[in-house]
Structures are given as C-alpha cells and as structure tokens.
Design an enzyme around this catalytic site. Structure first.
Site, PDB file in Angstrom:
ATOM      1  N   ASP A 157      75.454  51.527  26.139  1.00 35.24           N
ATOM      2  CA  ASP A 157      75.123  51.677  24.724  1.00 35.24           C
ATOM      3  C   ASP A 157      74.376  53.002  24.575  1.00 35.24           C
ATOM      4  O   ASP A 157      73.962  53.615  25.576  1.00 35.24           O
ATOM      5  CB  ASP A 157      74.263  50.489  24.287  1.00 35.24           C
ATOM      6  CG  ASP A 157      73.764  50.607  22.860  1.00 35.24           C
ATOM      7  OD1 ASP A 157      74.534  51.067  21.999  1.00 35.24           O
ATOM      8  OD2 ASP A 157      72.601  50.250  22.609  1.00 35.24           O
ATOM      9  N   ASP A 172      71.803  54.052  21.415  1.00 31.31           N
ATOM     10  CA  ASP A 172      70.455  53.864  20.868  1.00 31.31           C
ATOM     11  C   ASP A 172      69.739  52.722  21.582  1.00 31.31           C
ATOM     12  O   ASP A 172      70.239  51.602  21.666  1.00 31.31           O
ATOM     13  CB  ASP A 172      70.531  53.567  19.370  1.00 31.31           C
ATOM     14  CG  ASP A 172      71.010  54.761  18.567  1.00 31.31           C
ATOM     15  OD1 ASP A 172      70.195  55.649  18.276  1.00 31.31           O
ATOM     16  OD2 ASP A 172      72.213  54.812  18.249  1.00 31.31           O
ATOM     17  N   ASP A 191      70.893  47.187  24.804  1.00 29.75           N
ATOM     18  CA  ASP A 191      69.615  46.593  24.397  1.00 29.75           C
ATOM     19  C   ASP A 191      69.720  45.664  23.197  1.00 29.75           C
ATOM     20  O   ASP A 191      68.816  44.859  22.957  1.00 29.75           O
ATOM     21  CB  ASP A 191      68.622  47.700  24.037  1.00 29.75           C
ATOM     22  CG  ASP A 191      69.040  48.441  22.763  1.00 29.75           C
ATOM     23  OD1 ASP A 191      70.154  49.001  22.732  1.00 29.75           O
ATOM     24  OD2 ASP A 191      68.269  48.441  21.784  1.00 29.75           O
TER      25      ASP A 191
END
Length: 391
Positions: free
Chosen positions: A147, A149, A330
């Site tokens: 991922d 961000d 996250d």
C-alpha cells in the site's frame, strides 16, 4: 449499494453493535459479538437515538453498526453516519427501511453472522523479529505488494504532502532488482506513480480499478469505468454540500470520490459521513472507509485482494513452486488483500491507532513506514545473499 439477505459484522471494521429495544432473540448474536471483542448496546425511542447510545460506549459512529426494526431508528442512524445499518423487517416494511437508509434488510437476526478468527494488531509478532520468516521467504521467490499511504508513506494532515518515508525508495529499488514488486493504492494511478517514482514495477490506482505493468501497459476495469461520469457528478455535489465544513477535503479521483475529515471538528464527522452515504444511495455507488476518510467508488465487485490475484496471474515465473505473495498495508481496504494472501503468503499490517487496536487478518505487523522501509531493505539484502549461501 442497498442489498437484501445475510450480512456479516466484521470486528476489523466494527467496534460495537447497537440494537433497538424492540428487538428480541438478540442473546445469541450478542454472545458471538462479545467473543470477538465487539461491544453491544441498546437504544430506544425519543431522545435515546443511536448517536447517544454510541456515546455511552465511547465508539465512533463510523465504526458502529445499528440494528433496527423501525424507520425512525434507521433514519437517525443514517443521519449520524453509522458504518452499517441493518433493518429488520418484521411487518412487511422492507421497502420503507431501504428508502430510509438501511444498508441491508433481514427478516431475522439469524441472518446476521459474525466474522471470527482475526487478532488485534497489538497481538501480532513483529515481522522484523519473527524467527524464520525471512529465511522462509528467501527459500521461495516472493512477490511483494505495498500500500502507499500509511505504509510506504507516513499519514499526514494534507494528502498532497505525502511522500515516501526516508529510505523507502532505495529499499524498493534494491528489492525490485530481486523480485516482482507492486504498489496498490487508493490514490489515482498517475498520482501514486509520481509519488513513488520507481520505473519498471507494477502500479495499481483506485484500489485496483486501473493499473500499469512494468512495461507501461495500461489496464483498467471497464465495468468501473462506466461510473466515471456519475462519480464526477457526485464529487461536485459533495463539494457544494460539504464546502462550509472546515477541515473537510473532497478529493475527486478518476474512479472515486474521497472525503477526508482528519482535520474536521469531531462533532461534524457524522454529518460528513451521512452526506457521503446519501450520495452512495442516490447514485448507486459503493462506500468504503479508511483512516479518517470515507470514499465513494463504483459498485463493482473489485478490491485490492482481487487486484493482487490478477497481478500474480500476470507475473512471469519460471520456477516450479508458485510465487509467495507478501502484502504490506495499514488500512481497512488492505484487509481484502490480507484475506487472499493469508492462506499461502505473508500478510503484514502496519500498526496505527486511528481505529484503536482493531482486529486484522494479517499475521505479522510492523510499527511504522520507517520499519516497512527497513523490512524491505533487509528482504532485498537476504535475497541478494541467498545464492552465495547456497554455494
């Protein structure tokens, strides 16, 4: 999208479930919820609306489920921006419950299931310290998916100010020389490609609705592309509606509309979420949530997990054993990738506290994007040294 039939309460996405006081036969469902650490509460009529009940449990509406047999309860929950609203049709009021904002309508609580088997982020072993993890990955060729961000980049107040964490680019360059890598982001494809800036790897934007291969070949989900004009209209409406809300940013992307509320007043977040969910219903789109963001996207059955499997299927591989997928992320949208990686790969969550100590399907954890860069660098080094150890 509004739907009928069975629904799952997911402790990765939901911290509590609120029932209206007229519902019976809740005991078994409450027991299941408590077993996975999901709180429960009740609300009545009059002033005891769902938002008050959520306050008693100290949970955010955006991570809370409301179950109600009455239009008043459903409407109150929709206006407060609750994450999931389940209508219970006991008197033939299915259509009314849907019009009032129920995400799904059931006839009996036995149609509501509870996801089990996940652990809290704090309970997971650190991926950098897990004995045998690195050796096992080196023994079989990995394919590594990131991922952006919150994983390769720290979360910042202004999304436009997010760039790779220190050391991440160098680590990615080293790893890309040893195995296939891909960056899967909710950002627009062009945006995430620019922010990473590493040629010769896979990039997926908008949660996988649009991709580029290492050779520059472009791919897109044509079913999702049909929603591009509708998303443009929804973005314009939300900008007008939410413009007076300080701290709210409406980001129009090619395959989505992300409404960021990290800098908004906490007592306005429910209104923001309610506006987005109303737009979802009006335009027949789909809502997803993340860290201080709620997003509209095409109502197409596609996510990061399906994207990961698609990319794996298109990777060249000469070995007899299959590639081992590693996924680092996250956010809630990364859980779809954890689900598909878990049985035969390595899902790694990057810990944070935006959603408390939430449940996750990941098996390992890292504490920050800086630790992600360290893990990436170490894996690249071990892959480089593996042939030397074999001789």
């Amino acid at each position: 999208m509004r739907k009928l039939g069975p629904v799952t309460i997911d402790p990765r996405r939901h911290d509590a479930v609120l029932f209206d006081t007229t519902l019976d036969a809740t005991q078994e469902l409450v027991r299941q919820l408590q077993e996975v650490g999901v709180g429960t509460g009740v609300f009545g009529s009059g002033l005891d609306v769902p938002i008050v009940a959520a306050g008693r449990l100290a949970v955010r509406p955006g991570r809370c489920v409301v179950v109600s047999a009455h239009s008043a309860g459903v409407t109150a929950a929709r206006e407060s921006g609750f994450a999931l609203i389940i209508g219970v049709d006991r008197t033939g009021c299915r259509d009314a419950l849907r019009r009032d904002g129920a995400d799904t309508v059931v006839t009996d609580l036995s149609e509501v299931s509870v996801r089990t088997g996940d652990r809290r982020m704090s309970q997971l072993p650190d991926a950098l310290q897990a004995l045998g993890l690195a050796d096992g990955l080196v023994a079989r060729q990995p394919a590594v998916f990131f991922d952006f961000d919150g994983t390769l980049s720290d979360i910042v107040e202004d999304p436009d100010a997010a760039w790779l964490a220190p050391g991440a680019l160098e680590a990615l360059q080293k790893l890309a020389a040893r195995c296939p890598i891909a960056v899967l982001s909710g950002r627009d494809l062009a945006d995430v490609t620019q922010r990473v800036g590493l040629p010769g790897i896979w990039y997926a934007g908008s949660h996988g609705f649009e991709l580029t291969a290492p050779d520059g070949t472009h791919h897109q989900n044509d079913a999702a592309a049909a929603a591009i004009p509708v998303l443009k209209q929804a973005a314009a409406e939300l900008r007008q509606q939410l413009g007076p809300f300080p701290g709210v940013v409406v980001e129009h992307k090619r395959f989505g509309v992300a409404v960021h509320y990290r800098n908004a007043a906490r007592d306005r977040v429910g209104e923001v979420a309610a506006a987005v969910r109303t737009a979802e219903q009006r335009h027949a789109l789909r809502v997803t949530t993340g860290r201080e963001v709620i997003e509209l996207r095409p109502d197409v059955d596609w996510d990061k997990g399906k994207t990961l499997l698609w990319v794996l299927d298109h990777l060249p591989h000469s070995g007899s054993a299959p590639l081992v997928p590693i996924y680092l992320g996250d956010d809630i949208t990364d859980e779809d990738a954890f689900d598909v990686v878990g049985p035969h790969g390595v899902p790694i969550v990057v810990r944070h506290t935006d959603d408390g100590d939430r449940a996750t399907a990941a098996l390992f954890a890292l504490d920050s994007p800086a630790r992600v860069a360290e893990f990436t660098d170490r894996l690249a080094r071990q892959l480089r040294e593996a042939p030397l150890r074999a001789t």
